[in-house]
Design a protein around this motif. Sequence first.
Motif, short mmCIF file in Angstrom:
data_model
loop_
_atom_site.label_atom_id
_atom_site.label_comp_id
_atom_site.label_asym_id
_atom_site.label_seq_id
_atom_site.Cartn_x
_atom_site.Cartn_y
_atom_site.Cartn_z
N TRP A 78 3.74 10.24 68.17
CA TRP A 78 5.02 9.58 68.50
C TRP A 78 5.47 10.17 69.80
O TRP A 78 5.51 11.42 70.14
N LYS A 79 6.00 9.43 70.51
CA LYS A 79 6.41 9.49 72.01
C LYS A 79 8.20 9.30 71.71
O LYS A 79 8.63 8.35 71.47
N ILE A 80 8.74 10.58 71.48
CA ILE A 80 10.21 10.59 71.16
C ILE A 80 11.10 11.00 72.37
O ILE A 80 10.91 11.76 73.09
N PHE A 81 12.00 10.03 72.53
CA PHE A 81 12.79 10.26 73.78
C PHE A 81 14.20 10.21 73.47
O PHE A 81 15.08 9.49 72.81
N GLU A 82 14.86 11.47 73.69
CA GLU A 82 16.18 11.77 73.35
C GLU A 82 16.91 11.55 74.59
O GLU A 82 17.09 12.17 75.71
N THR A 83 17.81 10.26 74.35
CA THR A 83 18.44 9.98 75.50
C THR A 83 19.98 9.62 75.14
O THR A 83 20.74 8.95 76.02
N SER A 84 20.46 10.35 74.26
CA SER A 84 21.98 10.27 73.88
C SER A 84 22.81 11.40 74.64
O SER A 84 23.84 11.10 74.74
N GLY A 85 21.96 12.52 74.95
CA GLY A 85 22.83 13.43 75.63
C GLY A 85 23.92 14.20 74.60
O GLY A 85 25.02 14.47 75.14
N THR A 86 23.57 14.16 73.48
CA THR A 86 24.51 14.90 72.36
C THR A 86 23.83 15.93 71.66
O THR A 86 22.39 15.73 71.45
N ALA A 87 24.40 16.80 71.03
CA ALA A 87 23.77 17.89 70.23
C ALA A 87 23.19 17.20 69.05
O ALA A 87 21.98 17.57 68.61
N ALA A 88 23.90 16.28 68.39
CA ALA A 88 23.35 15.57 67.01
C ALA A 88 22.08 14.78 67.49
O ALA A 88 21.29 14.82 66.58
N GLY A 89 22.29 14.24 68.57
CA GLY A 89 21.03 13.31 68.86
C GLY A 89 19.85 14.21 69.08
O GLY A 89 18.68 13.87 68.83
N GLN A 90 20.18 15.38 69.89
CA GLN A 90 18.99 16.42 69.97
C GLN A 90 18.28 16.74 68.87
O GLN A 90 17.14 17.04 68.69
N LYS A 91 19.23 17.01 67.71
CA LYS A 91 18.71 17.64 66.65
C LYS A 91 17.96 16.62 65.84
O LYS A 91 16.85 16.59 65.03
N THR A 92 18.32 15.02 65.89
CA THR A 92 17.52 14.28 65.49
C THR A 92 16.15 14.03 66.04
O THR A 92 15.16 13.80 65.37
N ALA A 93 16.25 14.08 67.32
CA ALA A 93 14.80 13.89 67.81
C ALA A 93 13.95 15.05 67.55
O ALA A 93 12.98 14.64 67.13
N PHE A 94 14.61 16.26 67.51
CA PHE A 94 13.46 17.40 67.23
C PHE A 94 13.05 17.32 65.94
O PHE A 94 11.94 17.56 65.36
N GLY A 95 14.02 16.62 64.95
CA GLY A 95 13.69 16.56 63.41
C GLY A 95 12.54 15.51 63.05
O GLY A 95 11.90 15.58 62.08
N LEU A 96 12.45 14.50 64.09
CA LEU A 96 11.43 13.37 64.08
C LEU A 96 10.10 13.88 64.42
O LEU A 96 9.10 12.93 64.44
N MET A 97 9.78 15.19 64.82
CA MET A 97 8.70 15.52 65.15
C MET A 97 7.50 15.30 64.41
O MET A 97 7.90 15.62 63.14
N THR A 98 6.57 14.90 64.78
CA THR A 98 5.39 14.77 63.98
C THR A 98 4.12 15.31 64.69
O THR A 98 4.10 15.64 65.61
N PHE A 99 3.10 15.38 64.05
CA PHE A 99 1.71 15.98 64.57
C PHE A 99 1.49 15.29 65.81
O PHE A 99 1.07 14.09 65.70
N GLY A 100 1.29 16.13 67.05
CA GLY A 100 0.63 15.62 68.01
C GLY A 100 1.89 14.64 68.95
O GLY A 100 1.56 14.12 70.05
N ALA A 101 3.08 14.97 68.55
CA ALA A 101 4.15 14.19 69.34
C ALA A 101 4.62 14.63 70.49
O ALA A 101 4.32 16.01 70.84
N ASN A 102 5.21 13.98 71.48
CA ASN A 102 5.60 14.16 72.59
C ASN A 102 7.07 14.03 72.72
O ASN A 102 7.59 12.82 72.72
N LEU A 103 8.00 14.92 72.74
CA LEU A 103 9.43 14.99 72.82
C LEU A 103 9.92 15.09 74.43
O LEU A 103 9.73 16.13 74.98
N SER A 104 10.59 13.98 74.86
CA SER A 104 11.11 13.96 76.17
C SER A 104 12.58 14.21 75.92
O SER A 104 13.52 13.28 75.44
N VAL A 105 12.99 15.08 76.65
CA VAL A 105 14.57 15.30 76.51
C VAL A 105 15.22 14.89 77.94
O VAL A 105 15.10 15.22 79.22
#
Length: 357
Positions: A251-278
């Motif tokens: 999954w391509k996960i994009f954290e675009t909320s600019g909040t701590a809660a949003g960042q935790k949610t984005a990191f928690g959605l990590m899956t195998f081979g994921a790409n997290l963009s902050v």
Amino acid sequence: MASMISWQMTELGKPLAKVEAPMPQPGPGEVLVKVAGCGVCHTDLGFYYDGVRTKSPLPLTLGHEISGIVTAAAPDAGGWEGKAVIIPAVMPCGDCDVCNRDLGNICTTQKMPGNDIQGGFASHIVVPAKQLCQVPVDDQYRPVGLADVSLAQLSVVADALTTPYQAIVDAGLSADDTAIFIGVGGVGGFGAQIAKAFGALVVAIDVDPVKLETLAPYVDKTFNVTEMPFKDLRKAVSAFVKEQGKRRTEWKIFETSGTAAGQKTAFGLMTFGANLSVVGFTMDTVDIRLSNLMAFNATARGNWGSLPQYYAPVRDLVLSGKVKMAPFTKTFPLSEINAVFDMVHHKKIVERAIMVP
């Protein structure tokens, strides 16, 4: 003698002050732009309310999402006079080692309006000419294309659209992928539309039902994170992706909320081979287990602005109607900037506010 008006930040949280000054003149390699519109960004609020330090000392005119018309140019910047332009929010020098290696986002001499130099909450602004993005317009300076969009609205291409575009390109997003956006006001909402234009399956997550309802016609699925525990949210996202016949990996996960809660949610959605963009920014810190990156063979990276070379393709996505602006932007007279800052800060508006001189 002609004069210009600007609204300057003089102290943290104090009302922006209206200042009249002589019209500035462009220096070597520079142009003078009559501002058509300047978007109000989360970063501006960070400088104004949260004490995020600016590169230039106060007083400073904020604003880095700017469009306008070039009214004067230095002799070595000829050819720009009379042209409608979008001013990149981050303007690398174009000549240093990192710029020559296509890494202008980390150019140490880059210029950001409203941070390194005076910004766009003004009637005029002087900027380097090298990185400008021209907008095709008719004789009334109305943008030419399939979309009904004004030059003022195109101001938010600078940052609100180009920044997520850069993140999407860096993530290698394709039509085979699932793109998940956490926080879909402003940058996230436009990023979700861009990802859809790339052909990806797009999931939008937020806490605001109005934002989700507005964006719903332009994405494949929305989730309100306040309506279920995080474990249930993760299961629901995974089940939806499976129902659509897409991979539950990478999954391509994009954290675009600019909040701590949003960042935790984005990191928690990590899956195998994921790409997290902050992409969003907050001064808050987040407690996460970085070992998840190792366990999932995943990648996380930050995203500072956009290379100027991406402005033209993003502009074209808007002018072709593939990315909609009208439902997501609202213009205000520049004279109302203090009231608009307060309104945006207290989340009393879901659209991207644009100040018009």
